[in-house]
Design a protein around this motif. Structure first.
Motif, PDB file in Angstrom:
ATOM      1  N   ILE A 183    -106.902  17.468  21.045  1.00  0.00           N
ATOM      2  CA  ILE A 183    -105.458  17.707  21.025  1.00  0.00           C
ATOM      3  C   ILE A 183    -105.167  19.207  21.126  1.00  0.00           C
ATOM      4  O   ILE A 183    -104.329  19.635  21.906  1.00  0.00           O
ATOM      5  CB  ILE A 183    -104.845  17.116  19.730  1.00  0.00           C
ATOM      6  CG1 ILE A 183    -104.874  15.587  19.793  1.00  0.00           C
ATOM      7  CG2 ILE A 183    -103.422  17.616  19.523  1.00  0.00           C
ATOM      8  CD1 ILE A 183    -104.487  14.908  18.482  1.00  0.00           C
TER       9      ILE A 183
ATOM     10  N   LYS B 121     -98.734   3.672  18.503  1.00  0.00           N
ATOM     11  CA  LYS B 121     -98.993   3.249  17.112  1.00  0.00           C
ATOM     12  C   LYS B 121     -99.485   4.424  16.271  1.00  0.00           C
ATOM     13  O   LYS B 121     -99.067   4.605  15.129  1.00  0.00           O
ATOM     14  CB  LYS B 121    -100.042   2.132  17.068  1.00  0.00           C
ATOM     15  CG  LYS B 121     -99.564   0.818  17.640  1.00  0.00           C
ATOM     16  CD  LYS B 121     -99.216  -0.178  16.546  1.00  0.00           C
ATOM     17  CE  LYS B 121     -98.530  -1.383  17.167  1.00  0.00           C
ATOM     18  NZ  LYS B 121     -97.982  -2.302  16.209  1.00  0.00           N
TER      19      LYS B 121
ATOM     20  N   VAL C 256    -103.484   9.911  21.531  1.00  0.00           N
ATOM     21  CA  VAL C 256    -102.556   9.445  20.508  1.00  0.00           C
ATOM     22  C   VAL C 256    -101.614   8.418  21.148  1.00  0.00           C
ATOM     23  O   VAL C 256    -100.721   8.771  21.909  1.00  0.00           O
ATOM     24  CB  VAL C 256    -101.747  10.614  19.899  1.00  0.00           C
ATOM     25  CG1 VAL C 256    -100.793  10.110  18.830  1.00  0.00           C
ATOM     26  CG2 VAL C 256    -102.673  11.660  19.329  1.00  0.00           C
TER      27      VAL C 256
ATOM     28  N   LYS D 161     -92.357   1.337   8.391  1.00  0.00           N
ATOM     29  CA  LYS D 161     -92.945   0.984   9.687  1.00  0.00           C
ATOM     30  C   LYS D 161     -92.770  -0.507   9.981  1.00  0.00           C
ATOM     31  O   LYS D 161     -92.659  -0.918  11.124  1.00  0.00           O
ATOM     32  CB  LYS D 161     -94.447   1.302   9.693  1.00  0.00           C
ATOM     33  CG  LYS D 161     -94.766   2.767   9.842  1.00  0.00           C
ATOM     34  CD  LYS D 161     -96.234   2.984  10.199  1.00  0.00           C
ATOM     35  CE  LYS D 161     -97.170   2.753   9.027  1.00  0.00           C
ATOM     36  NZ  LYS D 161     -97.050   3.758   7.974  1.00  0.00           N
TER      37      LYS D 161
ATOM     38  N   GLN E 219     -96.732   6.848  15.548  1.00  0.00           N
ATOM     39  CA  GLN E 219     -95.867   6.339  14.490  1.00  0.00           C
ATOM     40  C   GLN E 219     -96.518   6.537  13.128  1.00  0.00           C
ATOM     41  O   GLN E 219     -95.879   6.978  12.165  1.00  0.00           O
ATOM     42  CB  GLN E 219     -95.604   4.853  14.745  1.00  0.00           C
ATOM     43  CG  GLN E 219     -94.630   4.240  13.795  1.00  0.00           C
ATOM     44  CD  GLN E 219     -94.391   2.767  14.124  1.00  0.00           C
ATOM     45  OE1 GLN E 219     -93.843   2.427  15.153  1.00  0.00           O
ATOM     46  NE2 GLN E 219     -94.816   1.880  13.241  1.00  0.00           N
ATOM     47  N   ARG E 220     -97.813   6.233  13.038  1.00  0.00           N
ATOM     48  CA  ARG E 220     -98.538   6.372  11.778  1.00  0.00           C
ATOM     49  C   ARG E 220     -98.532   7.841  11.318  1.00  0.00           C
ATOM     50  O   ARG E 220     -98.308   8.146  10.148  1.00  0.00           O
ATOM     51  CB  ARG E 220     -99.973   5.864  11.955  1.00  0.00           C
ATOM     52  CG  ARG E 220    -100.759   5.739  10.673  1.00  0.00           C
ATOM     53  CD  ARG E 220    -101.811   4.642  10.753  1.00  0.00           C
ATOM     54  NE  ARG E 220    -102.250   4.410  12.113  1.00  0.00           N
ATOM     55  CZ  ARG E 220    -103.359   4.897  12.658  1.00  0.00           C
ATOM     56  NH1 ARG E 220    -104.172   5.633  11.946  1.00  0.00           N
ATOM     57  NH2 ARG E 220    -103.683   4.636  13.907  1.00  0.00           N
TER      58      ARG E 220
ATOM     59  N   PRO F 293    -103.511  11.310   9.640  1.00  0.00           N
ATOM     60  CA  PRO F 293    -104.250  10.054   9.547  1.00  0.00           C
ATOM     61  C   PRO F 293    -104.697   9.580  10.931  1.00  0.00           C
ATOM     62  O   PRO F 293    -103.928   9.659  11.885  1.00  0.00           O
ATOM     63  CB  PRO F 293    -103.213   9.084   8.958  1.00  0.00           C
ATOM     64  CG  PRO F 293    -101.886   9.655   9.343  1.00  0.00           C
ATOM     65  CD  PRO F 293    -102.074  11.138   9.358  1.00  0.00           C
TER      66      PRO F 293
END
Lengths: 198, 198
Positions: free
Chosen positions: B27, A22, A19, B88, A25-26, B17
């Motif tokens: 993860i 960007k 991750v 964003k 943040q998404r 997402p």
């Protein structure tokens, strides 16, 4: 960049493997902007997962009990153990439905670069499982890379003195792949391991 | 595939997402296998973020207070508003340090495919901010794609009757890019928007 907690959450997601900033943040904005996303559910799962999940005392797979579902299952073939590097590999092999034996998770591979030797892997535990003579075959299913091969070679030498059959997964062309795009090493292995077509 | 809670956490991460099943698994295992990863910290942040974060009542940017840090800052140029699709985008523009005015977050773009029209965007709020005559320039910084362009066109028509300067961000070659790899549309825009070299 953002007000306090938003940036903190972005940073926290950014610490997860794969991750980047960007994506972090998404993900954070998705959570903020999607009322239907169940934040508290994810928070609860995260808070609980460490407490509830342990590693199977026999094979090292993830489990919510002392012994994992596979080790508890008496219908599994107890005479064959598939040795893998990681608990993720157990899941990958289970998905194939090709294997009905037991597993042993090493917890990594031998890697001089990462300063990881045989003593850092669950090899003593494996030898313990082989001691009573029940197991007749050990499949070395370490990753087909340098470190995985080194680990498999180390283990096969270690097991050579015992009357146990030691096998390796076949290397070759990936199914559905295109021969022209296969790398030389894989293609070489596919030739080496060629079988009678009849 | 996995025992209860592990699979649940994988599924939950998989809902984010850009996080596919494989990433979600990676993860989850990273969290399980890394004792130093502060699970409770991430859980707390997640549980709090929804409660603490709101959207600025003026511009729609994310904020922990009723008004965001930018709208509260009297040193920002109050005569110029940069209109963006998403919060964003505010962060992206702030990183350039090129813009010292205010923002207005539309909350999306006009998209017939997504069944999103002008009424679904914060356009009434924008018009309200322009009513007292303080603002002299509106920069339309919607995305340089079909929907962003449609939104900008819609807004520029709406604003044409007011004595406000309406501008668009320049389209052209990305800095550090290679001319040969630019797509035709971008290259076409770069020609259209060419400037005196002296």
């Amino acid at each position: 960049m953002y007000d306090g907690i938003v940036q903190e959450l972005i940073d926290e997601f950014g610490r997860l493997p794969g991750v980047g900033p960007k994506s972090a943040q998404r993900i954070t904005f998705h959570i903020l902007q999607t009322p239907s996303f169940d934040v508290s559910r994810l928070a609860e799962l995260l808070a609980e997962v460490r407490n509830r999940v342990r590693f199977c005392e026999i094979c090292g797979n993830v489990s919510e009990q002392e012994r994992c579902a596979i080790c508890r299952d008496a219908r599994r073939n107890q005479t064959i153990i598939c040795v893998v590097e990681d608990a993720k590999d157990v899941a990958a092999i289970e998905r194939t439905r090709e294997f009905r034996g037991l597993y042993h998770v090493l917890g990594g591979s031998i890697s001089p670069i990462a300063n990881r030797g045989p003593d850092d892997l669950r090899i003593t535990e494996l030898m313990g499982r082989l001691a009573d003579g029940t197991v007749q075959e050990v499949i070395l299913a370490t990753n087909p890379n340098l470190e995985g091969e080194a680990t498999a070679t180390y283990l096969s030498r270690l097991l050579t003195s015992m009357s146990i059959q030691v096998t390796r997964l076949a290397s070759g062309l990936p199914v559905g792949g295109d021969l022209e795009y296969a790398d030389e090493v894989t293609l070489g292995r596919a030739f080496e391991g060629r079988r009678s077509a009849i």
